[in-house]
Design an enzyme around this catalytic site. Structure first.
Site, PDB file in Angstrom:
ATOM      1  N   CYS A   8      41.732  46.909  45.245  1.00  0.00           N
ATOM      2  CA  CYS A   8      42.308  46.878  43.890  1.00  0.00           C
ATOM      3  C   CYS A   8      41.390  47.512  42.843  1.00  0.00           C
ATOM      4  CB  CYS A   8      42.629  45.445  43.489  1.00  0.00           C
ATOM      5  SG  CYS A   8      43.705  44.623  44.662  1.00  0.00           S
ATOM      6  N   HIS A  10      42.612  43.902  35.979  1.00  0.00           N
ATOM      7  CA  HIS A  10      43.504  44.073  37.131  1.00  0.00           C
ATOM      8  C   HIS A  10      44.548  42.953  37.114  1.00  0.00           C
ATOM      9  CE1 HIS A  10      45.131  44.457  41.035  1.00  0.00           C
ATOM     10  NE2 HIS A  10      44.440  43.480  41.585  1.00  0.00           N
ATOM     11  N   ASN A  47      50.974  41.899  41.944  1.00  0.00           N
ATOM     12  CA  ASN A  47      49.708  42.607  42.175  1.00  0.00           C
ATOM     13  C   ASN A  47      50.014  43.933  42.877  1.00  0.00           C
ATOM     14  OD1 ASN A  47      47.267  43.559  43.132  1.00  0.00           O
ATOM     15  ND2 ASN A  47      46.536  41.577  43.862  1.00  0.00           N
TER      16      ASN A  47
HETATM   17  N1  ACO Z   1      54.811  28.276  47.332  1.00  0.00           N
HETATM   18  C1  ACO Z   1      54.613  26.954  47.381  1.00  0.00           C
HETATM   19  N2  ACO Z   1      53.454  26.412  47.774  1.00  0.00           N
HETATM   20  C2  ACO Z   1      52.465  27.238  48.141  1.00  0.00           C
HETATM   21  C3  ACO Z   1      52.610  28.633  48.124  1.00  0.00           C
HETATM   22  C4  ACO Z   1      53.854  29.153  47.696  1.00  0.00           C
HETATM   23  N3  ACO Z   1      54.094  30.468  47.619  1.00  0.00           N
HETATM   24  N4  ACO Z   1      51.457  29.213  48.536  1.00  0.00           N
HETATM   25  C5  ACO Z   1      50.610  28.219  48.812  1.00  0.00           C
HETATM   26  N5  ACO Z   1      51.217  27.022  48.576  1.00  0.00           N
HETATM   27  C6  ACO Z   1      50.663  25.684  48.733  1.00  0.00           C
HETATM   28  C7  ACO Z   1      49.524  25.623  49.723  1.00  0.00           C
HETATM   29  O1  ACO Z   1      49.999  25.508  51.035  1.00  0.00           O
HETATM   30  C8  ACO Z   1      48.790  24.382  49.263  1.00  0.00           C
HETATM   31  O2  ACO Z   1      49.481  23.271  49.750  1.00  0.00           O
HETATM   32  P1  ACO Z   1      48.657  21.979  50.280  1.00  0.00           P
HETATM   33  O3  ACO Z   1      47.904  21.489  49.087  1.00  0.00           O
HETATM   34  O4  ACO Z   1      49.745  21.080  50.739  1.00  0.00           O
HETATM   35  O5  ACO Z   1      47.770  22.501  51.352  1.00  0.00           O
HETATM   36  C9  ACO Z   1      48.975  24.406  47.759  1.00  0.00           C
HETATM   37  O6  ACO Z   1      50.091  25.281  47.499  1.00  0.00           O
HETATM   38  C10 ACO Z   1      47.772  24.924  47.005  1.00  0.00           C
HETATM   39  O7  ACO Z   1      47.296  26.098  47.625  1.00  0.00           O
HETATM   40  P2  ACO Z   1      46.084  26.920  47.037  1.00  0.00           P
HETATM   41  O8  ACO Z   1      45.862  28.139  47.886  1.00  0.00           O
HETATM   42  O9  ACO Z   1      44.917  26.013  46.783  1.00  0.00           O
HETATM   43  O10 ACO Z   1      46.724  27.345  45.630  1.00  0.00           O
HETATM   44  P3  ACO Z   1      46.035  28.023  44.409  1.00  0.00           P
HETATM   45  O11 ACO Z   1      46.250  27.240  43.203  1.00  0.00           O
HETATM   46  O12 ACO Z   1      44.634  28.487  44.725  1.00  0.00           O
HETATM   47  O13 ACO Z   1      46.923  29.345  44.250  1.00  0.00           O
HETATM   48  C11 ACO Z   1      46.828  31.676  44.794  1.00  0.00           C
HETATM   49  C12 ACO Z   1      47.025  30.259  45.323  1.00  0.00           C
HETATM   50  C13 ACO Z   1      47.919  31.980  43.796  1.00  0.00           C
HETATM   51  C14 ACO Z   1      46.923  32.628  45.974  1.00  0.00           C
HETATM   52  C15 ACO Z   1      45.438  31.769  44.120  1.00  0.00           C
HETATM   53  O14 ACO Z   1      44.442  31.242  44.947  1.00  0.00           O
HETATM   54  C16 ACO Z   1      45.074  33.178  43.789  1.00  0.00           C
HETATM   55  O15 ACO Z   1      45.688  33.816  42.956  1.00  0.00           O
HETATM   56  N6  ACO Z   1      44.021  33.721  44.413  1.00  0.00           N
HETATM   57  C17 ACO Z   1      43.604  35.079  44.174  1.00  0.00           C
HETATM   58  C18 ACO Z   1      44.545  36.028  44.866  1.00  0.00           C
HETATM   59  C19 ACO Z   1      44.258  37.454  44.519  1.00  0.00           C
HETATM   60  O16 ACO Z   1      44.259  37.814  43.376  1.00  0.00           O
HETATM   61  N7  ACO Z   1      44.003  38.286  45.524  1.00  0.00           N
HETATM   62  C20 ACO Z   1      43.738  39.661  45.296  1.00  0.00           C
HETATM   63  C21 ACO Z   1      44.021  40.337  46.543  1.00  0.00           C
HETATM   64  S1  ACO Z   1      44.647  41.881  46.315  1.00  0.00           S
HETATM   65  C22 ACO Z   1      43.920  43.080  47.208  1.00  0.00           C
HETATM   66  O17 ACO Z   1      42.723  43.293  47.161  1.00  0.00           O
HETATM   67  C23 ACO Z   1      44.908  43.865  48.008  1.00  0.00           C
END
Ligand code: ACO
Length: 326
Positions: A112, A254, A283
């Site tokens: 990214c 980003h 994203n």
């Molecule tokens: N819908 C419903 N529930 C979900 C979903 C979904 N889509 N996805 C995960 N959950 C659940 C999980 O299973 C977990 O459940 P549990 O507590 O029963 O285990 C709960 O939600 C919390 O999960 P977390 O992963 O802790 O959620 P978080 O608040 O961290 O949000 C997210 C997840 C949105 C992915 C966040 O961590 C994030 O944005 N991280 C950065 C991602 C990013 O920007 N990546 C860049 C990559 S791009 C590249 O380089 C190509």
């Protein structure tokens, strides 16, 4: 000699995938996606559309915006993690599609952060006098490396490309590039990767069945690293250039997640001048910052001399903050 951003462009495929659509594909909800990410919809390309198609259209629009003919371009850089194929480079495919004459063409892979890596390289080639007119494109078809059964990643990504035309111009007074902080730390490479696509783990039918050809991510870890990397890089570039946060006209982080954007904005103290469009595109990897710049440019929200602070992070972990002058 001056250096200017002569034009901008972006392209997204027509097809929109909403949170309501995703509710039918995996166990998720519009409420969860909006609260955790700020994303409401993303654009998804048809199977027959390649990254080079998205990239070429974005490039064509940027050249039109700049009023520059393909024949004047002497450098093509495409930032992508979803090249049409490992070789030849997507930049050479775009060159052919746009009718750009023989010149230096190559791809950049910094996930990214790639558009900002490309901007740094393009500026170096222009300011050293080696090139005159660069077509820089960030383009990704992330839908082809998304595991559509994994709710923790499939809600995040969209397909898009964006482009900047960068030009050395003796008639222009100024330099679009004020300063940059660009880096990477390979120790954090395992938190975000596509494990089964390359020489370490070549694609096999078994691997594809296990989605090894798709993005895997430790979301919470990536989130923390993103906030730290982007805010530290922004602070360093402001320190280096002697520019205060209140002098920034627009900050463009980003567009990965609204909460990451807000956390970075709070650390920099410039919340009201942060540009956001993640709700409409998700994203889009290295396309995201260029889409923001193009929207600001085409809606007349940029004046000559405006300072724009860009910041990105991506797999690697890579990061960059670049201070630009419009
Ligand atoms: N819908 C419903 N529930 C979900 C979903 C979904 N889509 N996805 C995960 N959950 C659940 C999980 O299973 C977990 O459940 P549990 O507590 O029963 O285990 C709960 O939600 C919390 O999960 P977390 O992963 O802790 O959620 P978080 O608040 O961290 O949000 C997210 C997840 C949105 C992915 C966040 O961590 C994030 O944005 N991280 C950065 C991602 C990013 O920007 N990546 C860049 C990559 S791009 C590249 O380089 C190509």
């Amino acid at each position: 000699m001056g250096f200017r951003i002569a034009g901008t462009g972006h392209y997204v495929p027509d097809r929109i995938l909403t949170n309501a659509d995703l509710e039918k594909m995996v166990e998720t909800s519009d409420e969860w996606i909006v609260t955790r990410t700020g994303i409401r919809e993303r654009h998804i390309a048809d199977p027959e559309t390649a990254t080079s198609d998205l990239a070429a259209e974005a490039g064509r629009r940027a050249l039109q915006n700049a009023g520059i003919e393909p024949g004047d371009v002497d450098l093509v850089i495409v930032s992508t993690i979803t090249p049409d194929m490992p070789t030849p480079s997507t930049a050479t495919v775009v060159q052919r599609k746009l009718g750009i004459p023989p010149c230096m063409c190559f791809d950049v892979e910094a996930a990214c952060t790639g558009l900002l890596y490309g901007l740094d390289i393009a500026h170096a080639l222009l300011s050293s006098g080696q090139r005159r007119t660069a077509l820089l494109i960030g383009g990704d078809k992330l839908s082809c490396v998304t595991n559509w059964t994994d709710r923790s990643t499939c809600v995040l990504f969209g397909d898009a490309a964006s482009s900047l035309v960068l030009q050395a111009d003796p008639a222009f007074d100024g330099d679009f590039y004020v300063g940059a902080e660009v880096g990477a730390d390979g120790r954090d490479a395992d938190f975000l990767k596509i494990p089964g696509f390359g020489s370490a783990c070549p694609p096999t039918a078994e691997g594809v069945a296990q989605h090894l050809n798709c993005i895997t991510m430790n979301g919470p870890k990536t989130y923390q690293m993103a906030v730290t990397a982007m805010s530290q890089a922004c602070k360093k570039v402001l320190e280096k250039t002697g520019v205060r946060a209140d002098q920034i006209r627009w900050a463009i982080p980003h567009q990965a997640n609204d909460r990451i954007i807000s956390a970075v904005a709070a650390r920099l103290g410039i919340s009201e001048r942060i540009y956001r469009n993640v709700s409409r595109f998700g994203n889009t990897s290295s396309a995201s910052i260029g889409i923001c710049l193009d929207e600001l440019n085409r809606s007349g929200q940029l004046q000559k001399g405006d300072l724009i602070l860009t910041a990105a992070f991506g797999a690697g972990l890579t990061w960059a903050a670049e201070l630009l002058r419009w």
